[in-house]
Scaffold this motif. Structure first.
Motif, mmCIF file in Angstrom:
data_model
loop_
_atom_site.group_PDB
_atom_site.id
_atom_site.type_symbol
_atom_site.label_atom_id
_atom_site.label_comp_id
_atom_site.label_asym_id
_atom_site.label_seq_id
_atom_site.Cartn_x
_atom_site.Cartn_y
_atom_site.Cartn_z
ATOM 1 N N GLN A 165 0.855 -1.068 -0.057
ATOM 2 C CA GLN A 165 0.085 0.045 -0.400
ATOM 3 C C GLN A 165 1.113 1.519 -0.103
ATOM 4 O O GLN A 165 0.576 2.184 -0.998
ATOM 5 C CB GLN A 165 -0.997 0.299 1.165
ATOM 6 N N LYS A 166 2.078 0.830 0.406
ATOM 7 C CA LYS A 166 2.914 2.347 0.395
ATOM 8 C C LYS A 166 3.646 2.832 -0.892
ATOM 9 O O LYS A 166 3.834 3.669 -1.200
ATOM 10 C CB LYS A 166 4.077 2.230 2.188
ATOM 11 N N VAL A 167 3.855 1.452 -1.379
ATOM 12 C CA VAL A 167 4.451 1.799 -2.738
ATOM 13 C C VAL A 167 3.337 2.183 -3.595
ATOM 14 O O VAL A 167 3.631 3.334 -4.408
ATOM 15 C CB VAL A 167 4.702 -0.009 -3.491
ATOM 16 N N LEU A 168 2.550 1.687 -3.548
ATOM 17 C CA LEU A 168 0.798 2.543 -4.518
ATOM 18 C C LEU A 168 0.917 4.144 -4.278
ATOM 19 O O LEU A 168 0.555 4.798 -4.679
ATOM 20 C CB LEU A 168 -0.507 1.742 -4.004
ATOM 21 N N GLU A 226 12.518 -1.076 -3.987
ATOM 22 C CA GLU A 226 13.057 -0.780 -5.230
ATOM 23 C C GLU A 226 12.815 -1.859 -6.487
ATOM 24 O O GLU A 226 13.428 -1.092 -7.519
ATOM 25 C CB GLU A 226 14.820 -1.342 -4.246
ATOM 26 N N LEU A 227 12.172 -2.441 -6.255
ATOM 27 C CA LEU A 227 11.654 -3.130 -7.661
ATOM 28 C C LEU A 227 10.645 -3.093 -8.232
ATOM 29 O O LEU A 227 10.074 -3.115 -9.514
ATOM 30 C CB LEU A 227 11.007 -4.778 -7.250
ATOM 31 N N PHE A 228 9.650 -1.821 -7.914
ATOM 32 C CA PHE A 228 9.016 -0.536 -8.403
ATOM 33 C C PHE A 228 9.676 0.521 -9.360
ATOM 34 O O PHE A 228 9.863 1.592 -8.064
ATOM 35 C CB PHE A 228 8.067 -0.084 -7.136
ATOM 36 N N ILE A 231 0.245 2.488 -12.331
ATOM 37 C CA ILE A 231 -0.625 1.593 -10.937
ATOM 38 C C ILE A 231 -0.902 0.098 -11.361
ATOM 39 O O ILE A 231 -0.888 -0.428 -10.904
ATOM 40 C CB ILE A 231 -1.552 2.747 -10.670
ATOM 41 N N PRO A 232 -1.548 -0.070 -12.285
ATOM 42 C CA PRO A 232 -1.538 -1.216 -13.275
ATOM 43 C C PRO A 232 -0.049 -2.377 -12.680
ATOM 44 O O PRO A 232 -0.584 -2.560 -12.250
ATOM 45 C CB PRO A 232 -1.994 -0.770 -14.003
ATOM 46 N N LYS A 233 0.752 -1.313 -13.765
ATOM 47 C CA LYS A 233 2.020 -2.116 -13.689
ATOM 48 C C LYS A 233 2.692 -2.223 -12.139
ATOM 49 O O LYS A 233 3.209 -3.377 -11.702
ATOM 50 C CB LYS A 233 2.730 -1.435 -14.438
ATOM 51 N N VAL A 234 1.845 -1.566 -11.169
ATOM 52 C CA VAL A 234 2.924 -1.403 -9.853
ATOM 53 C C VAL A 234 1.670 -3.185 -9.392
ATOM 54 O O VAL A 234 2.070 -4.154 -8.805
ATOM 55 C CB VAL A 234 2.283 -0.914 -9.267
ATOM 56 N N VAL A 235 0.715 -3.520 -9.720
ATOM 57 C CA VAL A 235 -0.424 -4.099 -9.372
ATOM 58 C C VAL A 235 -0.081 -5.414 -10.028
ATOM 59 O O VAL A 235 0.556 -6.392 -9.101
ATOM 60 C CB VAL A 235 -2.006 -4.436 -10.128
#
Length: 253
Positions: free
Chosen positions: A163-166, A208-210, A216-220
């Motif tokens: 959630q923090k990454v999002l 670091e992988l994001f 956002i879709p790519k993060v998911v």
């Protein structure tokens, strides 16, 4: 006699009442369109007569008339009287649109039309949006176990990290951006993650992988690819301390 005049006025007017309109500008636009007039060249005498007829009929029907309708009636009468008065010719003011007493009223009607059009467009978008169903965020099932989690690391901690990454990625996106459909697949992202982890035998921090340019879709999809690798026992998450950074380690092919 009064009853006959009242009936005649009712017959001459469309079957609408003041209550059917949102305000005096709405009523004026209706009268102009019904009479097929040019909004930039309103026949002010005819429109004023029709407008006053609506007010008189409404009063005789004992309908409440808001003060704004009476103010507009006074405005129309003032414009009508100005147009009936003779004007002195002046070469300096010839063709000056500001001398037309209808100018302010026309500008108000045009602006009102713009708001009406915008409201209709928003209504269409609202109806289209109501056709979609947004699924509520699902809680992590109690008792769910995820393989290859180091002792002390919980599903909730992993969920919070995601959630923090999002939030971070959402804040990094420009305010104005073009929405495009990313061609993504979990398979492609698993290959990318394995390639990155192969160059980091000591592990790599979860965030670091994001990459910063990830949508956002790519993060998911990337997160789902991580879980897929965990399921296949090719990746593990570890957290050295409570609330500490979560790291990913490659477990090989």
């Amino acid at each position: 006699m009064n009853q006959i005049n009242k009936k005649d006025r009712l017959d001459q007017l469309p079957d609408v009442k003041i209550n059917d309109f949102e305000g005096p500008l709405d009523l004026l636009l209706h009268l102009i369109k019904d009479a097929e007039m040019d909004i930039y060249d309103i026949q002010i005498s005819k429109i004023t007569s029709q407008y006053l007829a609506y007010l008189h009929v409404s009063q005789e029907l004992k309908l409440d008339i808001a003060g704004e309708y009476l103010v507009m009636a006074a405005t129309l009468m003032r414009i009508k009287s100005k147009m009936l008065l003779p004007t002195e010719f002046s070469p300096e003011t010839e063709g000056d649109e500001n001398d037309d007493p209808r100018t302010d009223l026309v500008n108000q009607l045009i602006e009102y039309q713009k708001f009406q059009q915008a409201a209709r467009q928003l209504k269409v978008q609202e109806n289209e949006r109501q056709a979609y169903y947004t699924r509520e965020e699902a809680a992590v099932p109690k008792g769910m176990q995820l393989a290859h989690l180091a002792p002390g690391l919980t599903i909730e901690a992993l969920q919070q990290a995601f959630q923090k990454v999002l939030v971070k990625q959402e804040n990094a996106q420009p305010i104005h951006r073009t929405v495009t459909e990313d061609q993504l697949s979990i398979g492609d992202q698993t290959k990318l993650i394995k390639k990155i982890l192969a160059h980091h035998p000591q592990g790599i921090a979860f965030e670091e992988l994001f990459q910063q340019n990830y949508s956002i879709p790519k993060v998911v999809v990337t997160f789902m690819a991580m879980l897929e690798l965990v399921k296949k026992k090719q990746l593990t998450f570890q957290q050295e301390s409570e609330l500490g950074s979560i790291k990913l380690f490659n477990l090989g092919d």
